[in-house]
Design a protein around this motif. Structure first.
Motif, PDB file in Angstrom:
ATOM      1  N   ILE A   1      -7.260  -6.343   1.031  1.00  0.00           N
ATOM      2  CA  ILE A   1      -6.814  -5.507  -0.089  1.00  0.00           C
ATOM      3  C   ILE A   1      -7.741  -4.310  -0.286  1.00  0.00           C
ATOM      4  O   ILE A   1      -7.302  -3.168  -0.405  1.00  0.00           O
ATOM      5  CB  ILE A   1      -6.746  -6.348  -1.390  1.00  0.00           C
ATOM      6  CG1 ILE A   1      -5.598  -7.360  -1.288  1.00  0.00           C
ATOM      7  CG2 ILE A   1      -6.545  -5.447  -2.615  1.00  0.00           C
ATOM      8  CD1 ILE A   1      -5.611  -8.394  -2.389  1.00  0.00           C
TER       9      ILE A   1
ATOM     10  N   ARG B   1      -0.464   0.496  -5.257  1.00  0.00           N
ATOM     11  CA  ARG B   1      -1.687   1.118  -4.723  1.00  0.00           C
ATOM     12  C   ARG B   1      -2.383   1.955  -5.800  1.00  0.00           C
ATOM     13  O   ARG B   1      -3.615   1.902  -5.942  1.00  0.00           O
ATOM     14  CB  ARG B   1      -1.350   1.986  -3.522  1.00  0.00           C
ATOM     15  CG  ARG B   1      -2.563   2.722  -2.961  1.00  0.00           C
ATOM     16  CD  ARG B   1      -2.169   3.626  -1.819  1.00  0.00           C
ATOM     17  NE  ARG B   1      -3.318   4.372  -1.317  1.00  0.00           N
ATOM     18  CZ  ARG B   1      -3.241   5.302  -0.373  1.00  0.00           C
ATOM     19  NH1 ARG B   1      -2.063   5.581   0.190  1.00  0.00           N
ATOM     20  NH2 ARG B   1      -4.326   5.943   0.023  1.00  0.00           N
TER      21      ARG B   1
ATOM     22  N   CYS C   1      -0.713  -9.455   1.847  1.00  0.00           N
ATOM     23  CA  CYS C   1      -1.758  -9.876   2.781  1.00  0.00           C
ATOM     24  C   CYS C   1      -1.382 -11.182   3.470  1.00  0.00           C
ATOM     25  O   CYS C   1      -1.504 -11.308   4.705  1.00  0.00           O
ATOM     26  CB  CYS C   1      -3.077 -10.038   2.031  1.00  0.00           C
ATOM     27  SG  CYS C   1      -4.357 -10.887   2.992  1.00  0.00           S
TER      28      CYS C   1
ATOM     29  N   GLN D   1       0.807  -1.212   0.000  1.00  0.00           N
ATOM     30  CA  GLN D   1       0.000   0.000   0.000  1.00  0.00           C
ATOM     31  C   GLN D   1       0.849   1.276   0.000  1.00  0.00           C
ATOM     32  O   GLN D   1       0.314   2.374  -0.182  1.00  0.00           O
ATOM     33  CB  GLN D   1      -0.974   0.011   1.181  1.00  0.00           C
ATOM     34  CG  GLN D   1      -0.328  -0.101   2.553  1.00  0.00           C
ATOM     35  CD  GLN D   1      -0.256  -1.542   3.038  1.00  0.00           C
ATOM     36  OE1 GLN D   1      -0.058  -2.456   2.251  1.00  0.00           O
ATOM     37  NE2 GLN D   1      -0.434  -1.731   4.337  1.00  0.00           N
TER      38      GLN D   1
ATOM     39  N   TYR E   1      -0.268  -7.186  -3.668  1.00  0.00           N
ATOM     40  CA  TYR E   1      -1.134  -7.047  -2.498  1.00  0.00           C
ATOM     41  C   TYR E   1      -1.480  -8.404  -1.890  1.00  0.00           C
ATOM     42  O   TYR E   1      -1.538  -8.563  -0.667  1.00  0.00           O
ATOM     43  CB  TYR E   1      -2.422  -6.318  -2.880  1.00  0.00           C
ATOM     44  CG  TYR E   1      -2.395  -4.829  -2.598  1.00  0.00           C
ATOM     45  CD1 TYR E   1      -2.982  -4.316  -1.453  1.00  0.00           C
ATOM     46  CD2 TYR E   1      -1.801  -3.940  -3.483  1.00  0.00           C
ATOM     47  CE1 TYR E   1      -2.985  -2.948  -1.188  1.00  0.00           C
ATOM     48  CE2 TYR E   1      -1.791  -2.577  -3.247  1.00  0.00           C
ATOM     49  CZ  TYR E   1      -2.384  -2.083  -2.085  1.00  0.00           C
ATOM     50  OH  TYR E   1      -2.376  -0.737  -1.829  1.00  0.00           O
TER      51      TYR E   1
END
Length: 440
Positions: free
Chosen positions: A436, A346, A389, A341, A385
């Motif tokens: 996400i 992003r 995660c 992020q 992402y």
């Protein structure tokens, strides 16, 4: 003879208007990386095929011209492995200074890169007389520090190979090398950088950076960034169970070399690629002019070394259905220590979600040849992402265990997730989609 040109997934650069966000958008589908809006590829060799070589016969009768010629080449291979330049050059026709120079350059290039075991195998070529013999030769090599596979009579198994037709002419009581022709249609390993012009080297603790004379002024700058990136790559190589003992090799290509090395790359967006040398390591080639236009070359190098950490040692692997993970884990390593992020990913996903909505799974479908720019960028950013995660929710060791099971051991995500995370992939998928969306 069959065409063994590798398949390449091409990835367009990010729109110029978005370049100000820089970090990294890089990747490989066992093939590709996008870094800071530029791209690179990993090229897998094709499936096994005969290497047109036979074990050296050991007859009690008088040796044939072919056998005598092959003995010459075997002695050369031993000389190269030992670092004996005089013995390597001894059979080359001294009446041909260009040929001598070519052999000398090859010797010094390979020694500068840290060549280890070298072998010559072959079969009789189109000519075999008392005056002249052509050996259809297979030259195999490994670099020091890497595990060198045993010789295999196939293209994509055993050590990496180069195919040559070597002409030996009778001069008195011996055969001398009077011509050398490398076969260029043998796939991704044709025209390796060490076979071309003389290379200059900068060698660090974990990396050797090489380039032609035009690139010499950049070597130390790239080496400093590369040695730093290597520490990151080493960490993840350990986590995935693929520890790298040999120095990483990075070649800096000027525009001429870029079009020639390993068959060349004519994609205007491409910035570099990683190419597996069967199971004996991986070479990285960077397009210097393009890389120097980026704000931070260390991010690009770190991404490429991430591919080595996760994929090196495999002769080939069918990862077509798992491109999101191949690219995602490389993005994750390349951007470290930044979280997804806080990177260019992003901005990609924000744009993609606004225009097309969010994907229904983190396992984004692999790209087709006609995929548009946004589709391509979305796959890389989603992969970034998704891996971010999994690391945040389950820890990096479990993320790398999952990557190992899928990318290196060939399991499907549904089979790998319970082993790696203790949860079904559907549960991981649902949790990470929510994670996400809350961070884009």
């Amino acid at each position: 003879m069959e065409d063994h040109s590798p398949s390449v997934l091409e990835l367009p650069a990010a729109p110029t208007a978005q370049r100000s966000h820089k970090p990294v958008l890089a990747a490989v589908l066992a093939l590709l990386i996008l870094a800071g809006g530029a791209a690179a590829a990993v090229l897998w060799p094709e499936a096994d095929e005969p290497a047109a070589a036979v074990p050296t016969p050991k007859p009690s009768r008088a040796l044939t011209p072919f056998e005598q010629g092959l003995n010459v080449l075997e002695a050369q291979a031993a000389a190269l492995s030992k670092g004996d330049e005089k013995a390597w050059l001894a059979p080359v026709d001294t009446k041909q200074p260009k040929l001598v120079a070519r052999y000398r350059t090859t010797f010094r290039n390979l020694r500068g890169l840290g060549v280890g075991p070298v072998e010559y195998h072959g079969r009789p070529g189109s000519v075999s007389t008392s005056a002249k013999a052509i050996v259809s030769a297979t030259f195999s090599y490994c670099f020091t520090g890497a595990t060198c596979p045993e010789w295999r009579n196939t293209y994509s198994s055993g050590p990496p190979k180069l195919y040559q037709d070597v002409t030996l002419t009778r001069r008195g009581d011996r055969y001398v090398i009077t011509a050398l022709e490398t076969t260029r249609n043998q796939g991704a390993l044709s025209a390796p950088p060490w076979e071309g012009p003389a290379l200059s080297f900068a060698t660090g603790k974990r990396v050797v950076v090489a380039g032609s004379s035009s690139q010499k002024k950049y070597l130390k700058r790239f080496l400093k960034a590369a040695d730093k990136a290597a520490a990151v790559a080493d960490r993840y190589a350990g986590l995935i169970g693929n520890k790298q003992n040999a120095r990483y090799r990075i070649y800096l290509a000027d525009e001429k070399s870029w079009k020639n090395w390993y068959g060349g790359n004519d994609s205007s967006w491409a910035i570099g690629y990683a190419i597996p040398l069967n199971a004996a390591g991986t070479d990285i080639v960077l397009r210097t002019r393009k890389v120097l236009q980026e704000e931070d070359i260390s991010l690009i190098i770190q991404h490429e070394l991430g591919h080595v950490a996760t994929l090196a040692g495999l002769s080939s692997r069918d990862t077509d259905d798992d491109q999101w993970l191949v690219e995602g884990i490389a993005e994750y390593i390349g951007a470290y220590p930044k979280k997804p992020q806080n990177t260019y990913s992003r901005y990609v996903l924000a744009d993609a979600f606004r225009k097309r909505g969010s994907p229904k799974s983190i396992a984004v479908k692999s790209l087709t040849d006609d995929a548009d720019d946004l589709t391509v960028s979305t796959l890389y950013a989603m992969g970034h992402y998704a891996t971010g995660c999994m690391a945040a929710k389950y820890g990096e060791p479990k993320l790398m265990r999952f990557a190992d099971l899928v990318l290196r051991q060939g399991q499907k995500p549904a089979a790998a997730a319970p082993t790696a995370f203790g949860k079904p992939f559907a549960a991981v998928d649902k949790a990470c989609l929510s994670w996400i969306k809350s961070r884009v």
